[in-house]
Design a protein around this motif. Structure first.
Motif, PDB file in Angstrom:
ATOM      1  N   UNK A   1       4.557   3.504  -9.776  1.00 23.69           N
ATOM      2  CA  UNK A   1       6.193   3.819  -9.724  1.00 23.69           C
ATOM      3  C   UNK A   1       6.967   3.668  -8.067  1.00 23.69           C
ATOM      4  N   UNK A   2       7.771   2.694  -7.614  1.00 23.64           N
ATOM      5  CA  UNK A   2       8.183   2.777  -6.297  1.00 23.64           C
ATOM      6  C   UNK A   2       9.097   3.480  -6.026  1.00 23.64           C
ATOM      7  N   UNK A   3       9.641   4.526  -6.920  1.00 26.92           N
ATOM      8  CA  UNK A   3      11.033   5.783  -6.708  1.00 26.92           C
ATOM      9  C   UNK A   3       9.780   6.732  -6.876  1.00 26.92           C
ATOM     10  N   UNK A   4       9.290   7.027  -7.838  1.00 33.75           N
ATOM     11  CA  UNK A   4       8.536   8.289  -8.107  1.00 33.75           C
ATOM     12  C   UNK A   4       6.772   7.583  -8.406  1.00 33.75           C
ATOM     13  N   UNK A   5       6.065   7.754  -7.106  1.00 36.54           N
ATOM     14  CA  UNK A   5       5.290   7.372  -6.880  1.00 36.54           C
ATOM     15  C   UNK A   5       3.995   7.861  -7.669  1.00 36.54           C
ATOM     16  N   UNK A   6       4.313   9.331  -8.744  1.00 38.55           N
ATOM     17  CA  UNK A   6       3.507   9.840  -9.341  1.00 38.55           C
ATOM     18  C   UNK A   6       3.222   9.261  -9.993  1.00 38.55           C
ATOM     19  N   UNK A   7       3.913   8.764 -10.923  1.00 35.93           N
ATOM     20  CA  UNK A   7       3.951   8.221 -12.098  1.00 35.93           C
ATOM     21  C   UNK A   7       3.698   6.499 -11.762  1.00 35.93           C
ATOM     22  N   UNK A   8       3.260   6.330 -13.069  1.00 34.62           N
ATOM     23  CA  UNK A   8       2.784   4.816 -12.864  1.00 34.62           C
ATOM     24  C   UNK A   8       4.006   3.829 -13.732  1.00 34.62           C
TER      25      UNK A   8
ATOM     26  N   UNK B   1       0.844  -0.275  -4.879  1.00 38.54           N
ATOM     27  CA  UNK B   1       2.310  -0.447  -5.426  1.00 38.54           C
ATOM     28  C   UNK B   1       2.527  -1.910  -5.755  1.00 38.54           C
ATOM     29  N   UNK B   2       2.503  -2.429  -7.267  1.00 40.10           N
ATOM     30  CA  UNK B   2       3.254  -3.873  -7.677  1.00 40.10           C
ATOM     31  C   UNK B   2       4.855  -4.127  -6.991  1.00 40.10           C
ATOM     32  N   UNK B   3       5.310  -3.221  -6.892  1.00 33.45           N
ATOM     33  CA  UNK B   3       6.965  -2.955  -6.060  1.00 33.45           C
ATOM     34  C   UNK B   3       7.273  -2.156  -5.342  1.00 33.45           C
ATOM     35  N   UNK B   4       8.380  -2.359  -3.932  1.00 30.66           N
ATOM     36  CA  UNK B   4       8.684  -1.416  -3.243  1.00 30.66           C
ATOM     37  C   UNK B   4      10.209  -1.659  -2.819  1.00 30.66           C
ATOM     38  N   UNK B   5      10.874  -0.387  -2.631  1.00 36.57           N
ATOM     39  CA  UNK B   5      11.712   0.139  -1.709  1.00 36.57           C
ATOM     40  C   UNK B   5      11.871   0.020  -0.771  1.00 36.57           C
TER      41      UNK B   5
ATOM     42  N   UNK C   1       0.831  -1.159  -0.086  1.00 40.28           N
ATOM     43  CA  UNK C   1      -0.214   0.119   0.174  1.00 40.28           C
ATOM     44  C   UNK C   1       0.903   1.045  -0.058  1.00 40.28           C
ATOM     45  N   UNK C   2       1.928   0.905   0.405  1.00 39.98           N
ATOM     46  CA  UNK C   2       3.063   1.994  -0.089  1.00 39.98           C
ATOM     47  C   UNK C   2       4.514   1.572   0.074  1.00 39.98           C
ATOM     48  N   UNK C   3       5.159   2.830  -0.679  1.00 40.92           N
ATOM     49  CA  UNK C   3       6.657   2.165  -0.633  1.00 40.92           C
ATOM     50  C   UNK C   3       7.770   4.186  -0.176  1.00 40.92           C
ATOM     51  N   UNK C   4       8.665   3.286  -0.090  1.00 35.87           N
ATOM     52  CA  UNK C   4      10.079   4.530   0.236  1.00 35.87           C
ATOM     53  C   UNK C   4      10.610   5.051  -0.857  1.00 35.87           C
TER      54      UNK C   4
END
Length: 341
Positions: free
Chosen positions: A244-251, A189-193, A11-14
């Motif tokens: 995007x797990x690095x740039x959350x505003x992007x898909x 998020x399907x990916x997370x840092x 549900x979230x990412x760094x």
């Protein structure tokens, strides 16, 4: 969503902008939400797993939302068919009831804590919390640097992709837009840092039809996915934005109805691959190699900082674990689980 399907998301990412989560969007999908409160290590994640297992045993689809701070722990469990959501409402994603009693409820596992014991250890606990916050702040600085060099590589690929080729790719994706009934808008998020690295749960987003985009590192897939998202939104289709797990505003990936468009290249799935201007890529080869090397270095440093935060968090949990009244916790959990539908 197919019956009896178990899915895993974050549900979230760094991210480069700090911790970004979509908890409010998740709450909007539920007709009933149970918000868990209490300190670290009090059993919130274990209770969520047990609640998920309860609904799995009934043959229902269950979505498990993993914590980006510790992917072995959970932030939430959602059961779409039952409209039931149980989630961790503590920092860094503090959640409070919107409609107490009627739609939302709080289950405070912190009542099992020996507050007198914890009060005697307040200085140590505050010190660990301060160190953990500093580790995350350091990680986010490295992630911001990583994003900047990735954007520089993206500028190279943007120059190497002709407007005609980009339009052709966009039209190819728009031609795949399925029909279907109206549906909700979901953000995950399907990916997370994480401290374990960049983890992926791409298998959980795959629908009946899959289209892969074979894109080089650095190119922003949002440029190709955003028109498809806009078309699906205009048509009112059910759509899942995987950020995007690095740039959350992007898909990074997109699900529309029964179609998944993903930047993961999967076996036996059709692939769309752009044609790049080879002369531009040759001219900028050194720049791209430099950007990738600096990106990897910054990302690895960020992960080291997250690992140190996890180590300190484990030490913090020990204070709370040692202060728990486990017989009382077992009674609370048994009562809660027995009342589930």
């Amino acid at each position: 969503m197919a019956e009896n399907r178990i899915r895993h998301f974050f549900p979230g990412s760094n991210t480069a902008a700090g911790f970004v989560g979509f908890f409010e969007n998740l709450r909007g999908q539920a007709s009933r939400a149970v918000i868990l409160k209490g300190g670290p290590g009090v059993g919130k994640s274990t209770l969520m797993r047990e609640a998920g297992a309860h609904f799995e045993a009934k043959g229902l689809s269950v979505s498990y939302y993993h914590c980006s701070g510790d992917p072995d722990s959970l932030d939430a469990v959602f059961v779409p068919a039952a409209g039931f959501l149980i989630l961790d409402g503590t920092a860094p994603h503090i959640v409070d009831p919107r409609c107490p009693g009627a739609k939302d409820g709080i289950l405070n596992l912190g009542v099992c804590l020996d507050e007198k014991q914890l009060a005697s250890q307040a200085d140590e606990i505050e010190g660990l919390n301060s160190t953990i916050s500093a580790c995350y702040a350091q990680a986010y600085r490295y992630l911001r640097a990583a994003l900047e060099v990735k954007r520089d590589a993206g500028a190279v690929y943007g120059a190497a992709l002709s407007p005609r080729e980009k339009r052709a790719l966009t039209q190819s994706l728009l031609a795949l837009l399925p029909g279907g009934p109206a549906g909700e808008e979901i953000h995950v998020f399907a990916q997370a840092i994480t401290w374990k690295g960049v983890l992926q749960q791409v298998d959980s987003i795959l629908e009946e039809a899959v289209q892969c985009l074979d894109l080089p590192w650095g190119y922003d897939p949002d440029e190709l996915l955003r028109p498809l998202w806009a078309a699906a939104e205009q048509a009112g289709l059910r759509r899942v934005a995987c950020h995007d797990p690095l740039d959350a505003g992007k898909l990074s990936h997109l699900c529309v109805g029964g179609l998944t468009v993903t930047t993961a290249v999967l076996m036996d799935a059709p692939v769309l691959a752009p044609e790049w201007d080879a002369a531009v890529l040759r001219r900028e080869a050194h720049r791209l190699a430099f950007d990738r090397a600096v990106y990897d270095l910054c990302l690895n440093q960020a992960i080291e900082s997250l690992t140190e935060a996890k180590r300190r968090h484990d030490a913090l949990e020990r204070y709370y674990i040692d202060a728990m009244d486990y017989p009382r916790l077992d009674e609370i959990k048994a009562s809660f689980l027995s009342a589930l539908p």
